[in-house]
Scaffold this motif. Structure first.
Motif, PDB file in Angstrom:
ATOM      1  N   GLN A 168       0.839  -1.200   0.000  1.00 53.93           N
ATOM      2  CA  GLN A 168       0.000   0.000   0.000  1.00 53.93           C
ATOM      3  C   GLN A 168       0.879   1.258   0.000  1.00 53.93           C
ATOM      4  O   GLN A 168       0.553   2.253   0.648  1.00 53.93           O
ATOM      5  CB  GLN A 168      -0.925   0.004   1.228  1.00 53.93           C
ATOM      6  N   ASP A 169       1.976   1.167  -0.725  1.00 53.64           N
ATOM      7  CA  ASP A 169       2.970   2.256  -0.741  1.00 53.64           C
ATOM      8  C   ASP A 169       3.685   2.209  -2.087  1.00 53.64           C
ATOM      9  O   ASP A 169       4.559   1.371  -2.310  1.00 53.64           O
ATOM     10  CB  ASP A 169       3.951   2.081   0.432  1.00 53.64           C
ATOM     11  N   ARG A 170       3.281   3.109  -2.967  1.00 50.54           N
ATOM     12  CA  ARG A 170       3.818   3.082  -4.309  1.00 50.54           C
ATOM     13  C   ARG A 170       5.318   3.386  -4.340  1.00 50.54           C
ATOM     14  O   ARG A 170       6.081   2.760  -5.068  1.00 50.54           O
ATOM     15  CB  ARG A 170       3.063   4.093  -5.163  1.00 50.54           C
ATOM     16  N   SER A 171       5.717   4.347  -3.531  1.00 55.21           N
ATOM     17  CA  SER A 171       7.120   4.750  -3.509  1.00 55.21           C
ATOM     18  C   SER A 171       8.026   3.613  -3.031  1.00 55.21           C
ATOM     19  O   SER A 171       9.070   3.327  -3.630  1.00 55.21           O
ATOM     20  CB  SER A 171       7.282   5.980  -2.608  1.00 55.21           C
ATOM     21  N   ALA A 172       7.612   2.958  -1.970  1.00 52.35           N
ATOM     22  CA  ALA A 172       8.398   1.826  -1.454  1.00 52.35           C
ATOM     23  C   ALA A 172       8.445   0.707  -2.496  1.00 52.35           C
ATOM     24  O   ALA A 172       9.464   0.028  -2.660  1.00 52.35           O
ATOM     25  CB  ALA A 172       7.789   1.312  -0.149  1.00 52.35           C
ATOM     26  N   ALA A 173       7.339   0.518  -3.203  1.00 57.98           N
ATOM     27  CA  ALA A 173       7.288  -0.539  -4.214  1.00 57.98           C
ATOM     28  C   ALA A 173       8.281  -0.253  -5.342  1.00 57.98           C
ATOM     29  O   ALA A 173       8.921  -1.181  -5.863  1.00 57.98           O
ATOM     30  CB  ALA A 173       5.874  -0.656  -4.783  1.00 57.98           C
ATOM     31  N   GLU A 174       8.423   1.015  -5.721  1.00 58.96           N
ATOM     32  CA  GLU A 174       9.382   1.357  -6.775  1.00 58.96           C
ATOM     33  C   GLU A 174      10.801   0.974  -6.365  1.00 58.96           C
ATOM     34  O   GLU A 174      11.570   0.439  -7.162  1.00 58.96           O
ATOM     35  CB  GLU A 174       9.304   2.853  -7.084  1.00 58.96           C
ATOM     36  N   ASP A 175      11.140   1.244  -5.108  1.00 56.85           N
ATOM     37  CA  ASP A 175      12.474   0.864  -4.614  1.00 56.85           C
ATOM     38  C   ASP A 175      12.636  -0.651  -4.590  1.00 56.85           C
ATOM     39  O   ASP A 175      13.683  -1.191  -4.945  1.00 56.85           O
ATOM     40  CB  ASP A 175      12.697   1.419  -3.202  1.00 56.85           C
ATOM     41  N   LEU A 176      11.606  -1.328  -4.144  1.00 54.96           N
ATOM     42  CA  LEU A 176      11.718  -2.772  -3.972  1.00 54.96           C
ATOM     43  C   LEU A 176      11.749  -3.526  -5.295  1.00 54.96           C
ATOM     44  O   LEU A 176      12.311  -4.615  -5.367  1.00 54.96           O
ATOM     45  CB  LEU A 176      10.585  -3.303  -3.095  1.00 54.96           C
ATOM     46  N   VAL A 177      11.148  -2.974  -6.335  1.00 53.17           N
ATOM     47  CA  VAL A 177      11.235  -3.637  -7.646  1.00 53.17           C
ATOM     48  C   VAL A 177      12.695  -3.815  -8.027  1.00 53.17           C
ATOM     49  O   VAL A 177      13.131  -4.915  -8.402  1.00 53.17           O
ATOM     50  CB  VAL A 177      10.494  -2.831  -8.729  1.00 53.17           C
ATOM     51  N   ALA A 178      13.469  -2.745  -7.916  1.00 49.85           N
ATOM     52  CA  ALA A 178      14.887  -2.818  -8.260  1.00 49.85           C
ATOM     53  C   ALA A 178      15.616  -3.789  -7.344  1.00 49.85           C
ATOM     54  O   ALA A 178      16.487  -4.545  -7.774  1.00 49.85           O
ATOM     55  CB  ALA A 178      15.514  -1.425  -8.181  1.00 49.85           C
ATOM     56  N   GLU A 179      15.240  -3.768  -6.057  1.00 53.89           N
ATOM     57  CA  GLU A 179      15.906  -4.651  -5.098  1.00 53.89           C
ATOM     58  C   GLU A 179      15.621  -6.119  -5.416  1.00 53.89           C
ATOM     59  O   GLU A 179      16.505  -6.971  -5.315  1.00 53.89           O
ATOM     60  CB  GLU A 179      15.438  -4.309  -3.679  1.00 53.89           C
ATOM     61  N   VAL A 180      14.387  -6.421  -5.795  1.00 54.16           N
ATOM     62  CA  VAL A 180      14.048  -7.805  -6.146  1.00 54.16           C
ATOM     63  C   VAL A 180      14.868  -8.248  -7.354  1.00 54.16           C
ATOM     64  O   VAL A 180      15.463  -9.332  -7.358  1.00 54.16           O
ATOM     65  CB  VAL A 180      12.537  -7.958  -6.446  1.00 54.16           C
ATOM     66  N   LEU A 181      14.915  -7.408  -8.372  1.00 47.71           N
ATOM     67  CA  LEU A 181      15.660  -7.765  -9.586  1.00 47.71           C
ATOM     68  C   LEU A 181      17.148  -7.933  -9.290  1.00 47.71           C
ATOM     69  O   LEU A 181      17.809  -8.820  -9.834  1.00 47.71           O
ATOM     70  CB  LEU A 181      15.429  -6.705 -10.670  1.00 47.71           C
ATOM     71  N   LEU A 182      17.654  -7.070  -8.392  1.00 51.74           N
ATOM     72  CA  LEU A 182      19.056  -7.182  -8.002  1.00 51.74           C
ATOM     73  C   LEU A 182      19.314  -8.510  -7.295  1.00 51.74           C
ATOM     74  O   LEU A 182      20.289  -9.206  -7.567  1.00 51.74           O
ATOM     75  CB  LEU A 182      19.413  -6.004  -7.090  1.00 51.74           C
ATOM     76  N   ASP A 238      16.465   1.401 -13.975  1.00 53.32           N
ATOM     77  CA  ASP A 238      17.809   1.738 -14.462  1.00 53.32           C
ATOM     78  C   ASP A 238      18.584   0.434 -14.612  1.00 53.32           C
ATOM     79  O   ASP A 238      19.303   0.003 -13.702  1.00 53.32           O
ATOM     80  CB  ASP A 238      18.502   2.685 -13.478  1.00 53.32           C
ATOM     81  N   ALA A 239      18.418  -0.212 -15.773  1.00 53.14           N
ATOM     82  CA  ALA A 239      19.001  -1.534 -15.967  1.00 53.14           C
ATOM     83  C   ALA A 239      20.522  -1.538 -15.791  1.00 53.14           C
ATOM     84  O   ALA A 239      21.053  -2.419 -15.099  1.00 53.14           O
ATOM     85  CB  ALA A 239      18.616  -2.078 -17.338  1.00 53.14           C
ATOM     86  N   PRO A 240      21.263  -0.589 -16.399  1.00 48.91           N
ATOM     87  CA  PRO A 240      22.723  -0.597 -16.200  1.00 48.91           C
ATOM     88  C   PRO A 240      23.113  -0.494 -14.732  1.00 48.91           C
ATOM     89  O   PRO A 240      24.073  -1.151 -14.295  1.00 48.91           O
ATOM     90  CB  PRO A 240      23.190   0.628 -16.994  1.00 48.91           C
ATOM     91  N   ALA A 241      22.371   0.295 -13.961  1.00 49.59           N
ATOM     92  CA  ALA A 241      22.707   0.444 -12.542  1.00 49.59           C
ATOM     93  C   ALA A 241      22.483  -0.858 -11.792  1.00 49.59           C
ATOM     94  O   ALA A 241      23.291  -1.255 -10.950  1.00 49.59           O
ATOM     95  CB  ALA A 241      21.864   1.566 -11.922  1.00 49.59           C
ATOM     96  N   VAL A 242      21.381  -1.536 -12.089  1.00 52.43           N
ATOM     97  CA  VAL A 242      21.104  -2.801 -11.405  1.00 52.43           C
ATOM     98  C   VAL A 242      22.141  -3.849 -11.806  1.00 52.43           C
ATOM     99  O   VAL A 242      22.646  -4.601 -10.967  1.00 52.43           O
ATOM    100  CB  VAL A 242      19.679  -3.290 -11.727  1.00 52.43           C
ATOM    101  N   LEU A 243      22.474  -3.903 -13.096  1.00 52.90           N
ATOM    102  CA  LEU A 243      23.487  -4.854 -13.560  1.00 52.90           C
ATOM    103  C   LEU A 243      24.837  -4.571 -12.913  1.00 52.90           C
ATOM    104  O   LEU A 243      25.547  -5.492 -12.511  1.00 52.90           O
ATOM    105  CB  LEU A 243      23.609  -4.795 -15.089  1.00 52.90           C
ATOM    106  N   ALA A 244      25.164  -3.282 -12.806  1.00 48.64           N
ATOM    107  CA  ALA A 244      26.435  -2.909 -12.183  1.00 48.64           C
ATOM    108  C   ALA A 244      26.438  -3.288 -10.703  1.00 48.64           C
ATOM    109  O   ALA A 244      27.433  -3.796 -10.177  1.00 48.64           O
ATOM    110  CB  ALA A 244      26.674  -1.405 -12.347  1.00 48.64           C
TER     111      ALA A 244
END
Lengths: 188, 145
Positions: free
Chosen positions: A48-62, B59-65
């Protein structure tokens, strides 16, 4: 009465996974295109937090990239990815503090923005849908989101949430019946 | 929840065992409750489709990096300091080991030095990893996700 599910979204094949291990940019782009929308929707509606979800998307992919070597023979890729997402949601909740329980009645729904099927619903219907999803109790919403956006089977949901299969099924049943009641009168 | 309701959910998700599918479909014909649940599941699917959100920019390059920066430098550093630790305690040139006791003490000192260095490098690697994560996420934020 036949089940009327849409065709499931594709899982990455072995070649794609091999290229992800090699950090191939095109393979990563495929991952983002395939999972970005469902993953963000899952996180945004779960937290229920769009901003937190944006951060976590990248974290999940990482995390997926970092631990892709551990994926071998661990069931379907989607189930593995969304289990990572589920655990990051738990971490996020713990960082916010267990006492900061969000009362769904007070939470503003995640703002609807134009999406793949927006044209099919009026603005009022979309707002009603948003509120109905936000009003689901957290445990029911958790199962519903994993099922509808992760595409996880109930057996996979049971594993991800570490709960009995019958519990996962019951929560989904209560969730869909509540949604049907709350959306009565709207043509969905 | 009744067994039939559980079967209903499994039937809708395609998880029902093949041997039970025909019997369940026969049951559906005479069970308003299960038919109602199937209808609700269909509505839920459509609702989910309407409520899906577009993905934010990644930011795909940032995540890949960030995925690449696993502290590879620290691994090389481990070997360097281990080599230095060995040289520091190993008998040099014409030195002779006067006794097995002296050798035992030297080996114990080497073990303690390796353990100490290992802990320090583990902390460094974790900090490097965390720093890389934050840098990657900061870049994403600046690019207006």
């Amino acid at each position: 009465m036949e089940s009327r599910r849409e065709p499931p979204r594709p899982e990455p094949d072995e070649e794609t996974i091999r290229r992800l291990r090699e950090r191939d940019p095109e393979a990563f782009r495929w991952l983002v295109d395939r999972y970005g929308g469902p993953l963000f929707t899952y996180l945004a509606r779960r937290l229920q937090d769009r901003s937190a979800a944006e951060d976590l998307v990248a974290e999940v992919l990482l995390r997926v990239l970092r631990h892709i070597d551990r994926y071998q023979d661990r069931g379907r890729f989607s189930a593995w990815l969304f289990t990572i997402a589920h655990r990051l949601c738990l971490d996020h909740r713990d960082r916010r503090g267990a006492g900061n329980v969000v009362d769904t009645a007070d939470v503003e729904p995640v703002s609807p923005e134009p999406g793949p099927e927006r044209g099919a619903a009026s603005a009022q219907a979309r707002e009603t849908i948003e509120r109905a999803l936000a009003a689901l109790p957290a445990e029911q919403r958790e199962v519903f989101l994993l099922r509808e956006y992760g595409g996880l089977t109930f057996a996979e949901i049971s594993d991800a949430l570490d709960c009995p299969l019958s519990t996962a099924l019951a929560r989904m049943r209560y969730a869909v019946l509540k949604l049907r009641r709350d959306l009565e009168g709207f043509d969905v | 929840m009744s067994d039939h309701h559980e079967l209903c959910l499994l039937y809708h998700s395609g998880e029902i065992q093949a041997g039970r599918k025909t019997a369940f479909e026969a049951h559906l014909a005479g069970c308003p409750s299960c038919r109602e649940l199937l209808l609700a599941l269909g509505v839920a699917e459509r609702v989910a489709g309407l409520a899906e959100l577009p993905a934010p920019a990644i930011d795909a390059p940032a995540v890949l990096a960030a995925a690449e920066s696993r502290g590879h430098g620290a691994t090389s550093a481990v070997f360097v300091v281990l080599a230095l630790a060995v040289l520091a305690v190993w008998p040099r040139g014409s030195d002779r080991v006067a006794s097995w006791g002296e050798l035992d003490r030297d080996l114990a000192a080497l073990g303690a030095a390796v353990e100490r260095l290992g802990s320090e490098l583990a902390r460094t690697e974790t900090e490097t990893e965390i720093d890389a994560d934050f840098r990657a996420l900061e870049r994403q934020t600046r690019r207006g996700l």
